[in-house]
Design a protein around this motif. Structure first.
Motif: not given
Length: 410
Positions: A179-189
């Motif tokens: 979940l942490a990685a998904s939020l970081s990557v999704g928000g960043g994209l």
């Protein structure tokens, strides 16, 4: 002192479109370090291995952040962020695979370091976008924007760790890491897709002198020292409050105390951003750091968890305004071509101070009890005030005027 307006600020064309995904990504970034600790511990049962992997993540993040920010300043957010996010996603996937395969502790530490070195620096990028949007004809709104950024950071570090702890307690540490990685990557994209508000990369702008681009100025060194000191404060308080609660037979009170402190900081930051302050930012810095010092000294005299909570709430009021002031002073003293780097270096200084303080305060508490840790926190706050006094002239230097080429690019 007329009121500022968060609503009008977020109605700036493109502002909400970059602020919200950056906020989402920051929640993920705030979750990642703790999620790695829970992930490794859940598989190995060893706090030593978990701590080493989490520590490697933090150190690599502090070292790698300015290097990534340098690329961002040179080539632009929209070009650098997507491959950086891909690298981060791959690094987290490798770490999860290593944990699932029962890899040895050194490999887990290496995996944690790889994940840390690729963390997207979304807070600095978001702050740089506010500076780009407002510096030309709305510079008076920058304090409100940076107060909003500080609130966003506080929200990330309030919501993120709490979410990870809840998932870990429910027996799903791997879900927390994903979940942490998904939020970081999704928000960043999503942030990277907002091209209209991204600052122009240095390689596309007009030529400037080497001095314009230098981070080796007296004002920047003062700001690095201030962030190092506040990092020491954070690290010492985290350990000392917990030790105090345990000493008084109420370990369960530590979490509510931290939550109350964070909430008081959020409220203070919100109110701070609603005002246009007449005092110059360096003077505000001295007032806030002096108040933090006075409040932290009171911790040496508290005798109960209730008293501790009251004082920690009072000291928490100063934190978010201080972080906003650091951003304001950075924007006013650093050339825009290296602004993201400056924000990243200050974050790295804070992280380094926190890491050192966590170890030193543990020794101080073992030797002198919780008040030894509080003494370290008070010393850090006093050091901030002293640095503010010594660096007052440097921080009050008039803001560098924009060149014609820069004004046109804005």
């Amino acid at each position: 002192m007329p009121s500022a307006n968060y609503r009008s600020l977020l109605r700036t064309p493109g502002a909400l479109a970059f602020f919200l995904p950056a906020l989402l990504g920051r929640v993920g970034v705030a979750m990642t370090g703790l999620s790695i600790v829970w992930l490794v511990h859940g598989r190995t049962g060893s706090f030593t291995s978990a701590g080493l992997a989490g520590g490697a993540f933090a150190v690599a993040d502090a070292v790698g952040a300015p290097q990534l920010a340098r690329l961002v300043d040179r080539f632009g957010q929209t070009r650098v962020l997507p491959p950086a996010l891909l690298a981060h996603a791959a690094a987290v996937a490798v770490l999860v695979a290593l944990v699932a395969a029962g890899a040895s502790a050194p490999l887990l530490v290496l995996g944690g370091a790889q994940a840390g070195a690729s963390v997207p620096q979304l807070a600095g990028m978001s702050a740089a976008r506010w500076a780009h949007l407002l510096r030309a004809d709305r510079a008076a709104e920058l304090p409100t924007a940076f107060a909003l950024e500080s609130i966003g950071n506080a929200v990330g570090y309030l919501v993120g760790p709490a979410t990870i702890s809840a998932l870990a307690a429910a027996g799903h540490p791997m879900a927390g890491t994903v979940l942490a990685a998904s939020l970081s990557v999704g928000g960043g994209l999503i942030l990277a897709a907002q091209r209209g508000t991204a600052p122009s990369p240095a390689c596309d702008g007009a030529a400037h002198t080497r001095e314009d681009h230098s981070l080796l100025s007296g004002a920047v060194l003062v700001l690095v020292g201030l962030n190092l000191a506040i990092g020491v404060y954070f690290g010492a308080m985290q350990v000392s409050v917990t030790a105090f609660a345990v000493e008084h037979g109420a370990p369960g009170t530590a979490a509510p105390v931290f939550a109350a402190s964070n909430c008081s900081g959020l409220l203070a930051g919100w109110l701070y951003g609603l005002r246009r302050w007449r005092a110059a930012a360096p003077v505000q810095l001295l007032a806030a750091s002096g108040a933090l010092t006075a409040g932290t000294v009171l911790l040496l005299a508290v005798g109960s968890p209730l008293g501790l909570g009251l004082v920690v709430v009072l000291t928490g009021v100063t934190i978010t305004p201080l972080l906003a002031l650091f951003s304001m002073l950075t924007e006013s003293t650093v050339h825009r071509a290296v602004l993201t780097q400056a924000f990243s270096w200050l974050g790295s200084a804070s992280a380094a101070g926190s890491a050192v303080a966590a170890a030193v305060s543990g020794w101080a508490i073992d030797s002198l009890g919780p008040r030894g840790g509080f003494a370290l926190a008070a010393s850090a706050a006093a050091a901030m005030t002293l640095q503010g006094v010594v660096g007052l002239r440097l921080l009050r230097a008039p803001k560098r005027q924009l060149t014609r080429a820069e004004a046109t690019s804005n």
